[in-house]
Design a protein around this motif. Structure first.
Motif, PDB file in Angstrom:
ATOM      1  N   THR A 110       0.838  -1.201   0.000  1.00 13.61           N
ATOM      2  CA  THR A 110       0.000   0.000   0.000  1.00 13.61           C
ATOM      3  C   THR A 110       0.873   1.250   0.000  1.00 13.61           C
ATOM      4  OG1 THR A 110      -1.637  -1.222   1.269  1.00 13.61           O
ATOM      5  CG2 THR A 110      -1.884   1.172   1.231  1.00 13.61           C
ATOM      6  N   ALA A 111       1.947   1.207   0.791  1.00 12.31           N
ATOM      7  CA  ALA A 111       2.867   2.356   0.838  1.00 12.31           C
ATOM      8  C   ALA A 111       3.509   2.577  -0.527  1.00 12.31           C
ATOM      9  CB  ALA A 111       3.940   2.118   1.892  1.00 12.31           C
ATOM     10  N   ALA A 112       3.964   1.498  -1.152  1.00  9.73           N
ATOM     11  CA  ALA A 112       4.633   1.630  -2.449  1.00  9.73           C
ATOM     12  C   ALA A 112       3.652   2.089  -3.524  1.00  9.73           C
ATOM     13  CB  ALA A 112       5.273   0.308  -2.843  1.00  9.73           C
ATOM     14  N   LEU A 113       2.432   1.495  -3.520  1.00 14.52           N
ATOM     15  CA  LEU A 113       1.426   1.900  -4.507  1.00 14.52           C
ATOM     16  C   LEU A 113       1.010   3.353  -4.286  1.00 14.52           C
ATOM     17  CD1 LEU A 113      -0.831  -1.291  -4.656  1.00 14.52           C
ATOM     18  CD2 LEU A 113       0.323  -0.227  -6.600  1.00 14.52           C
ATOM     19  N   HIS A 296      -4.911   0.991  15.196  1.00 14.63           N
ATOM     20  CA  HIS A 296      -4.971  -0.470  15.346  1.00 14.63           C
ATOM     21  C   HIS A 296      -4.811  -1.189  14.010  1.00 14.63           C
ATOM     22  CE1 HIS A 296      -6.250   0.130  19.490  1.00 14.63           C
ATOM     23  NE2 HIS A 296      -7.108   1.027  19.040  1.00 14.63           N
ATOM     24  N   GLY A 297      -4.355  -0.461  12.987  1.00 11.12           N
ATOM     25  CA  GLY A 297      -4.119  -1.118  11.706  1.00 11.12           C
ATOM     26  C   GLY A 297      -5.077  -0.700  10.610  1.00 11.12           C
ATOM     27  N   ALA A 298      -5.511   0.575  10.600  1.00 12.16           N
ATOM     28  CA  ALA A 298      -6.367   1.067   9.511  1.00 12.16           C
ATOM     29  C   ALA A 298      -5.483   1.323   8.287  1.00 12.16           C
ATOM     30  CB  ALA A 298      -7.062   2.354   9.939  1.00 12.16           C
ATOM     31  N   ILE A 299      -5.875   0.758   7.168  1.00 11.44           N
ATOM     32  CA  ILE A 299      -5.033   0.877   5.966  1.00 11.44           C
ATOM     33  C   ILE A 299      -4.964   2.332   5.483  1.00 11.44           C
ATOM     34  CG2 ILE A 299      -6.825   0.413   4.218  1.00 11.44           C
ATOM     35  CD1 ILE A 299      -4.623  -1.488   2.962  1.00 11.44           C
ATOM     36  N   GLU A 300      -6.024   3.115   5.774  1.00  9.83           N
ATOM     37  CA  GLU A 300      -6.024   4.535   5.379  1.00  9.83           C
ATOM     38  C   GLU A 300      -4.872   5.282   6.069  1.00  9.83           C
ATOM     39  OE1 GLU A 300      -8.590   2.897   6.607  1.00  9.83           O
ATOM     40  OE2 GLU A 300     -10.425   3.255   5.449  1.00  9.83           O
ATOM     41  N   GLY A 301      -4.537   4.843   7.277  1.00 12.23           N
ATOM     42  CA  GLY A 301      -3.464   5.483   8.044  1.00 12.23           C
ATOM     43  C   GLY A 301      -2.087   5.240   7.453  1.00 12.23           C
ATOM     44  N   VAL A 302      -1.981   4.270   6.558  1.00  5.81           N
ATOM     45  CA  VAL A 302      -0.718   4.030   5.852  1.00  5.81           C
ATOM     46  C   VAL A 302      -0.771   4.698   4.476  1.00  5.81           C
ATOM     47  CG1 VAL A 302       0.794   2.250   4.858  1.00  5.81           C
ATOM     48  CG2 VAL A 302      -0.320   1.853   7.057  1.00  5.81           C
ATOM     49  N   ALA A 303      -1.924   4.523   3.799  1.00  2.00           N
ATOM     50  CA  ALA A 303      -2.045   5.007   2.415  1.00  2.00           C
ATOM     51  C   ALA A 303      -1.906   6.531   2.318  1.00  2.00           C
ATOM     52  CB  ALA A 303      -3.390   4.568   1.838  1.00  2.00           C
TER      53      ALA A 303
END
Lengths: 518, 189
Positions: A110-113, A296-303
């Protein structure tokens, strides 16, 4: 508009430049992943190697190292809760919990994309805004440039100090400007502060300074800490790296918003990547329907933060190349590499060196593509590199820095300065001073002096020239507001907390103080 | 390993004192720089000379120094108040271990040495390396320095130290001297 982009692709898409880009992405990621070495120390260590290539190759190399190191920083942030740089801190909030849940591969992808999507959007926006911005630059006179350079440095000092006291960044800034005046002065050729030493006539080396305060300082820290090397057993299969449809659906919005936020942040003087990624995280958490998942692992918080960080890296190139004014240490080093090659960034840069400008923009874009192609399949290798023990990294940094400092001008004086700057950087960092303003002050000091003297000369000594134009007025108003704003706000809140008879409402003033701190 | 934290060793107070010392040093530096700048030709406002900008830089450095002294004084007062309010605490242990994360299994740790003494020896070694490099040449100076660094930073056996030092020395030789043409002699003389 797109002619420039085509020229950029034409410049970068040669076998040599592509090879330089791919290699530098690879090396940059390795440097970013290795414990202790961040993007700044990485770029500082690699800076002397760029002198071997032409100006375009040098710029492409630094771009690749920078992007790779940022991605490396995100990798450690996600897998080990160790942010490689401050801009990666928000990534740890949810990236690390995702890794704990066994979704580290998805977080990495997700970070790379996100970097790729944000990079694409940022490149398009840069293509749209750069030519008009370059025309704005042409309308600037020396007084306006002095305002933007000197005022920008002061704003940078305030922003980079953050909640700390202003002196934490003002002291290094003044030290940097002071060091930049050593040597032969440009306009009249007069030697200054050389104390009879001919070698000092060439001035102090920016490479020695950058290597000293970032690389040597880092090595001293590592030697002091005695960091244990970490053996990580986790392996990632390719399947683990592919985000599901739901993950992608949840990431698209944050990628877009993060790209826009990061793009805006990149145009401001200050630590743009950090500002962008923190702002993006705050906004994503604020507008999310799943607020309870954040932390707690929300993907939005990484993207979001990863996209913002990357877009800021791209857009921060615009003021550097259009106005010749870098407002981050990495960009300052990129500018140094170009200056050593005889390229002078400034308002004429885009028209004089279109192939370098557009080559850089395209290189940054292709670096994001390269991160996807080269780095994701090698995630196992990056995890393996985390094992690098400090007893190997420290001597390698010291030897590389020695050769790096020497190679620029083949002068041992630069190597002696390297040692002094390393100790100075360590002392300043230990006492909580910010080191980035030091390098910016050193690089921009001569620029500020040159515009200062040209302005006075052209205005025949009339000092009002510095505040008479509308651009100057706006810049200096912004500087005053940025420097005094926080203190004034605090005083205003304290005065509101006082009772009508002028007595201090202790509880109220405490609440006001807390509000200001928040 | 239990013990009392010494009052005089309050880290915030020590740091504030060190910052105060550095700020005074900066103030003196600004003054000395300004005095030297006075000897440079200043020209006029219409035709500024090489000494005008350094005078402004000297003044700016003095202002930054005064601001830093003011801030350090506030930090010192705050740390004194904090110290008065904080009772002495018992130190039960000094945890240094890396916190193992459940998501990324930490298998084991490679022991590494560190600390102020180690860093100081390393810095002195680095100073000697820089000084002797042009005289002794890359092969001897770099191998000896890298070997010394690895030795003081780890518990590796002598053979492994020599092997690592030789590998790093050869790699840097090929990278910098062969590939990039840096003119450092390989051997003495």
């Amino acid at each position: 508009m797109f002619d420039g982009l085509l020229l950029g692709f034409e410049t970068v898409l040669t076998a040599q430049n592509l090879l330089i880009l791919l290699l530098s992405i690879f090396v940059g990621t390795a440097v970013g992943v290795m414990p202790g070495i961040g993007p700044l120390a990485g770029v500082a260590l690699i800076l002397p190697l760029t002198f071997t290539f032409g100006s375009t190759g040098a710029a492409i190399m630094i771009t690749g190292i920078y992007c790779g190191a940022m991605y490396g920083g995100s990798t450690t942030a996600i897998l080990l809760n160790i942010p490689g740089e401050t801009a990666s801190i928000p990534t740890t909030y949810d990236g690390y919990p995702m890794a704990k849940k066994g979704r580290g591969g998805v977080a990495l992808a997700t970070a790379a994309l996100g970097s790729f999507v944000a990079g694409t959007l940022a490149v398009l926006l840069v293509s749209i805004f750069s030519p008009p911005l370059a025309k704005v630059g042409l309308a600037f006179g020396p007084a306006e440039f002095f305002g933007v350079a000197a005022g920008g440095l002061l704003i940078f000092a305030r922003v980079s100090a953050g909640e700390r006291r202003l002196s934490r960044s003002l002291v290094p800034l003044m030290l940097g400007i002071l060091l930049s005046t050593v040597g032969q002065e440009d306009l009249t050729g007069k030697l200054r502060f050389t104390f009879g030493h001919v070698e000092l006539g060439r001035g102090l080396s920016i490479v020695a300074l950058a290597l000293g305060i970032f690389a040597i300082c880092e090595a001293i820290y590592m030697a002091l800490g005695g960091d244990d090397a970490i053996r990580v057993r986790r392996k990632f299969g390719l399947r683990e790296l592919i985000p599901g449809r739901k993950d992608l659906r949840r990431s698209v919005g944050p990628w877009g918003r993060g790209a826009l936020i990061g793009f805006g942040a990149g145009l401001l003087p200050g630590p743009s990547g950090t500002l962008g990624s923190f702002a993006s995280y705050g906004i994503e958490r604020g507008i999310s329907k799943r607020k309870e998942e954040f932390g707690h692992g929300a993907i939005e918080g990484v993207a979001g933060p990863e996209a913002a960080n990357n877009a800021a890296a791209t857009s921060s190139l615009v003021p550097v190349l259009a106005l010749g004014l870098p407002f981050s240490a990495t960009l300052a080093m990129m500018l140094s590499a170009l200056t050593v090659q005889g390229v002078a960034p400034g308002p004429m840069f885009i028209s004089q060196y279109p192939e370098i400008f557009w080559g850089l923009i395209v290189a940054m874009y292709l670096a994001n593509v390269g991160l996807l192609i080269v780095n994701l399949p090698f995630v196992g290798l990056w995890v393996y590199l985390l094992r690098s023990p400090s007893f190997l990294i420290v001597p390698i940094i010291l030897v590389f820095a020695t050769y790096g400092a020497y190679s620029e001008r083949s002068a041992m004086l630069d190597v002696y300065c390297l040692v002094i700057f390393g100790v100075m950087g360590y002392v300043l960092r230990k006492l909580d001073f910010d080191l980035t303003p030091l390098i910016l002050g050193f690089l921009l000091g001569p620029v500020v002096e040159s515009y200062f003297r040209k302005s006075l000369f052209m205005a025949r000594g009339d000092l009002t020239v510095f505040v008479s134009g509308s651009i100057c007025m706006v810049v200096w108003t912004l500087v005053v507001a940025t420097l005094l704003g926080p203190s004034m706000l605090r005083l205003w809140r304290l005065s509101r907390a006082r009772g009508p008879a002028g007595k201090l409402d202790i509880a109220g003033s405490k609440r006001a103080g807390q509000a200001v701190r928040k | 390993m239990a013990g009392k934290l010494p009052r005089s060793g309050h880290p915030a107070r020590m740091r504030a004192s060190a910052r105060m010392a550095l700020s005074i040093l900066l103030l003196l530096l600004g003054c000395a720089y300004g005095v030297v700048a006075l000897d440079l030709p200043r020209g006029s406002l219409a035709q500024p000379g090489a000494g005008l900008f350094p005078l402004l830089v000297g003044a700016g450095t003095v202002i930054a120094g005064v601001l830093a002294i003011w801030d350090s004084r506030a930090d010192l007062i705050a740390s004194r108040e904090e110290k008065a309010a904080t009772p002495e605490i018992d130190v039960v242990a000094t945890p240094h271990d890396f916190e193992a994360s459940p998501g990324v299994e930490v298998e084991e740790k490679v022991p590494a040495k560190g600390g102020a003494g180690t860093a100081l020896v390393l810095l002195i070694g680095f100073g000697l390396y820089v000084f002797t490099l042009p005289r002794l040449g890359h092969a001897i100076a770099t191998t000896a320095f890298v070997g010394l660094s690895i030795k003081i930073l780890s518990d590796l056996s002598a053979i492994r130290v020599v092997v690592y030092a030789a590998i790093i020395s050869i790699a840097t030789y090929y990278l910098f001297i062969e590939l990039f043409g840096v003119d450092i002699p390989l051997l003495p003389g």
